[in-house]
Design an enzyme around this catalytic site. Structure first.
Site, PDB file in Angstrom:
ATOM      1  N   ASP A 476       0.857  -1.179   0.000  1.00  0.00           N
ATOM      2  CA  ASP A 476       0.000   0.000   0.000  1.00  0.00           C
ATOM      3  C   ASP A 476       0.900   1.239   0.000  1.00  0.00           C
ATOM      4  O   ASP A 476       2.069   1.159   0.390  1.00  0.00           O
ATOM      5  CB  ASP A 476      -0.897  -0.029   1.236  1.00  0.00           C
ATOM      6  CG  ASP A 476      -1.733   1.230   1.359  1.00  0.00           C
ATOM      7  OD1 ASP A 476      -2.367   1.620   0.369  1.00  0.00           O
ATOM      8  OD2 ASP A 476      -1.742   1.827   2.452  1.00  0.00           O
ATOM      9  N   ASP A 660      -1.911  -0.529   5.858  1.00  0.00           N
ATOM     10  CA  ASP A 660      -2.192   0.035   7.178  1.00  0.00           C
ATOM     11  C   ASP A 660      -3.630   0.438   7.395  1.00  0.00           C
ATOM     12  O   ASP A 660      -4.075   0.567   8.526  1.00  0.00           O
ATOM     13  CB  ASP A 660      -1.312   1.269   7.400  1.00  0.00           C
ATOM     14  CG  ASP A 660      -1.819   2.473   6.617  1.00  0.00           C
ATOM     15  OD1 ASP A 660      -2.045   2.322   5.397  1.00  0.00           O
ATOM     16  OD2 ASP A 660      -1.982   3.544   7.222  1.00  0.00           O
ATOM     17  N   ASP A 664      -7.407  -1.631   3.463  1.00  0.00           N
ATOM     18  CA  ASP A 664      -6.502  -2.734   3.134  1.00  0.00           C
ATOM     19  C   ASP A 664      -6.910  -4.048   3.789  1.00  0.00           C
ATOM     20  O   ASP A 664      -6.335  -5.092   3.485  1.00  0.00           O
ATOM     21  CB  ASP A 664      -5.067  -2.402   3.590  1.00  0.00           C
ATOM     22  CG  ASP A 664      -4.520  -1.150   2.938  1.00  0.00           C
ATOM     23  OD1 ASP A 664      -4.717  -0.997   1.726  1.00  0.00           O
ATOM     24  OD2 ASP A 664      -3.919  -0.325   3.641  1.00  0.00           O
TER      25      ASP A 664
END
Length: 787
Positions: A476, A660, A664
């Site tokens: 990410d 995080d 996600d």
């Protein structure tokens, strides 16, 4: 209509492509890349249930192995009104589909309780766990098993081994023939029926429902050794096998105590995940605002949300203007300004302004959908522990049959009943599956301790059972490769502009405003007007100063000079936020803020790329400055589509996901290895297998090394357990092992597993990048890496 890819409701004006409708740009792009395979993968198969069916989650205490999952899933539907049940032994959770017309939700725990378990609804406050009974059983096991083995070594084993004759004990006859056997009887009785009570209870439950489990095999061995020794107490006081029953109880009790701690942690984490979204709402009814539960909301209700509160459900804004932090759901680093007519997502956080949101035709929250999707992913049976448990379920009746076959065969051959009983007992004892039960939990406990010393938190029960080979690492952007915090990167304008802007933004809760407020503390502002999501206006030094977006200046009617706009043009790269600063009717400058990349991210990504393929997967619309350092990029991808991307990548190899945000969470749960990094949201942390708090991205490499080492240790333990049983059972069936030797062999086998499990997993205080990659199995040649 619903999105073709993720299945969530489409906005008023959905995106269209190739005859299909999509809820966002990311879903459309993922569908373009992966086609029908992604859309099909995104919707897991579900059991058909009546339209009136409801879903409830229960926390269950007392599950000891995967057979307990099977027991609950088989028994629960026997209760009228319960349609189906799905259990998760790792997290101690049961999901039940039920018909509210036939059974009330409050009656569900009692239905599970009939199987011998303690259950409670997820909304009920968890009673504080009292570890004293378990600790007392553990201490009793250690304190009593030790003298049992000591007395057996002194008085029983020498006679069995032929080293001494019973007559040699005539000088201490009362001690050898009376006191010692009685002490062994009393100690073993306490061990078998107090310490071993959970085992006996589990065996009785298995008998009631006709599903053999590990408890049944353990109980048979314990009770057979105890009963034989009790009879021999009055016939031959030194022909005893009390230590067999005592050792079995002690070893299993210690192993289960350690395992229960790991499962309790998993249960607490899943509990937090399911409560991650707000379960209360302030709703307008009959001209009054009332606070009610989300299950009491109906379509058309108007929900009032204040600054600092989470938006409880999805809906349309009918009044107010606000700055909404949607990073929890989308991964966008800075808040979005939302006003009348726009959609608000349940699970996002209102930073500024007040909103009135109208519930749509269906009461739903994207956060609730994500949490349910996450539970389904985490509760899917699989991994090595699942295969071990299935093996154990078949192993138990097989061993019982072999023991009966040996005993019956000897009786038919004319052997004495004692000989047949001892042979059957030896078969039961030597094949006791303790090593299977200890192989994974003890290694996991050692790995958890090692991880904590290195600043890594382990959160998944099956982390150390998966394949260590990683082919693709998915990253990410916001909060992982970047810090997730806004910082000022440029100030454009005359002297003093930074001080005036900082004074105006000093009372702002917006991340951009906070960054600007930190520039200077020399000026003060008065008559502050906040424009949620757009900026602020205040009096500074007798002049009216505005700081905010182009939309704010358009609302105020203030002009932005063309030459100033041209100077700012090179900052419009998608990752930067331009805040205009003006006085008395026109803009005189601008302040540029940006989400800052972590200083070590390029080195970490470069290390990963030398050993595997690296993919950037972000909910942000732009990835400038990052895409050129990875092999593949997917931007603007919503949470549900992120899980689809991971599923597609898994067809090309084993995937690790690092993120995080709650957006996600489905991807972290879907990946073969999920790592939540930095300051992860609660949902992301509990979806992941591991959590690495802080800002040291290189800890990710240590995490890979730890996982690889622990997984190899688990495989060593299971290989020993299988080899031991494959050799020992035939020897016992052939009559070459007595119950004494069988007990010693069983104990030695368990101790070997314990010793191997508790050895140090990693040597040295730190692990270098190359060593880390090798230890973690990141050894796949990367065809995309630069030469």
């Amino acid at each position: 209509m619903h999105c073709k890819l993720c299945g969530l409701p489409n906005p008023t004006s959905p995106l269209r492509d190739a005859g299909h409708e999509f809820c966002c740009h990311g879903c459309r792009e993922v569908y373009r890349c992966f086609g029908e395979t992604a859309a099909a993968a995104e919707r897991p198969a579900t059991t058909t249930t009546p339209p009136q069916a409801r879903e409830a989650f229960l926390w269950v205490d007392g599950m000891h192995c995967a057979s307990c999952e099977y027991l609950i899933e088989r028994l629960a539907p026997r209760t009228p009104g319960i349609l189906a049940a799905t259990s998760s032994y790792a997290s101690g959770t049961v999901k039940i589909a039920y018909d509210p017309a036939l059974i009330d939700e409050a009656q569900l725990p009692a239905a599970i309780g009939r199987a011998g378990y303690r259950a409670r609804l997820r909304d009920e406050a968890a009673p504080e766990h009292d570890e004293r009974p378990e600790l007392l059983r553990l201490l009793t096991a250690v304190c009593l098993a030790s003298p049992v083995m000591m007395l057996t070594l002194l008085f029983v084993y020498p006679v069995h081994g032929g080293f001494v004759q019973p007559g040699d004990y005539e000088a201490i006859g009362w001690l050898a023939f009376t006191a010692t056997p009685l002490a062994l009887f009393v100690f073993t009785t306490l061990l078998a029926f107090y310490v071993g009570w959970p085992i006996l209870r589990g065996a009785w439950t298995a008998l009631r429902v006709g599903v053999p489990n590990m408890d049944l095999l353990l109980a048979l061995a314990i009770l057979a050794a105890y009963a034989y020794s009790t009879v021999q107490l009055f016939r031959d006081p030194l022909d005893l096998y009390f230590e067999v029953a005592g050792t079995l109880v002690a070893v299993v009790t210690i192993g289960r105590f350690l395992e229960r701690g790991a499962r309790l942690k998993a249960s607490q984490e899943l509990s937090g995940m399911l409560r991650a979204w707000s379960d209360r709402a302030c709703v307008l009814r009959n001209g009054r605002y009332l606070v009610c539960g989300l299950n009491q909301l109906v379509p058309g209700d108007r929900v009032f949300v204040r600054p600092g509160e989470a938006i409880p459900v999805d809906g349309e804004i009918v009044a107010g203007q606000g700055a909404i932090d949607e990073s929890l759901m989308t991964g966008e680093a800075f808040p979005a300004s939302r006003g009348i007519g726009e959609r608000a997502m349940g699970g996002s956080l209102l930073l500024e302004g007040n909103l009135e949101i109208e519930v749509g035709d269906k009461v739903e929250s994207r956060m609730a959908n994500l949490s349910r999707l996450l539970w389904n992913m985490q509760s899917t049976g699989g991994g090595m522990q699942g295969r071990v448990d299935r093996l154990a379920r078949a192993f138990v009746p097989l061993v019982m049959g072999l023991a009966a076959l040996v005993g019956g065969g000897l009786l038919l051959a004319g052997a004495a009943p004692e000989q047949a009983l001892l042979a059957s007992l030896a078969t039961l004892i030597v094949s006791c599956p303790c090593t299977f039960g200890l192989a994974i939990p003890l290694t996991a406990a050692t790995a958890v301790g090692t991880a904590l010393r290195r600043g890594i938190i382990v959160g998944s029960a099956d982390l150390f059972e998966k394949s260590p080979r990683i082919d693709i690492v998915v990253l990410d952007k916001t909060g992982t490769l970047s810090s997730g915090e806004m910082a000022v990167v440029d100030v454009i304008g005359p002297p003093g502009i930074a001080a005036r802007a900082a004074a105006v933004e000093r009372h702002s809760a917006h991340p951009v405003g906070k960054a600007i407020a930190g520039l200077d503390a020399t000026r003060t502002a008065s008559e502050i007007e906040l424009h949620p999501g757009r900026g602020a206006v205040a009096m500074v030094g007798g002049q009216r100063v505005a700081v905010g977006s182009r939309a704010l200046f358009a609302t105020l009617g203030w002009a932005i000079p063309a030459d100033l706009a041209a100077r700012i043009a090179n900052h419009r790269d998608g990752d930067s936020v331009v805040s205009w600063v003006g006085r008395d009717g026109f803009a005189e400058g601008a302040i540029v803020t940006r989400d800052q990349p972590r200083p070590e991210w390029i080195d970490v990504v470069s290390t990963l790329r030398r050993h595997c393929r690296v993919v950037l997967l972000t909910g942000a619309e732009h990835s400038n400055g990052y895409a050129e350092h990875v092999d593949e990029t997917h931007a603007g991808v919503p949470p549900e589509a992120k899980a689809a991307v991971i599923r597609h990548l898994k067809t090309q190899g084993r995937v690790a996901m690092i993120g995080d945000g709650s957006n996600d969470a489905p991807a972290l749960a879907e990946a073969d290895l999920g790592i939540a990094f930095g300051a992860p949201t609660q949902l992301a942390a509990e979806a992941a297998d591991m959590v690495i708090p802080g800002d040291r991205l290189e800890r990710v490499l240590d995490a890979f090394a730890l996982v690889g080492a622990a997984q190899r240790r688990v495989r060593q333990n299971l290989a020993w357990a299988l080899s031991y049983n494959a050799i020992a059972i035939p020897l016992a069936m052939a009559g070459l092992l007595s119950p004494l030797v069988a007990a010693v062999a069983m104990s030695a086998s368990s101790l070997l597993v314990v010793a191997n499990s508790t050895r140090a997993l990693l040597r040295g205080a730190e692990v270098g990048a190359g060593e880390t990659a090798k230890a973690a199995g990141l050894h796949v040649a990367n065809p995309h890496r630069p030469a």
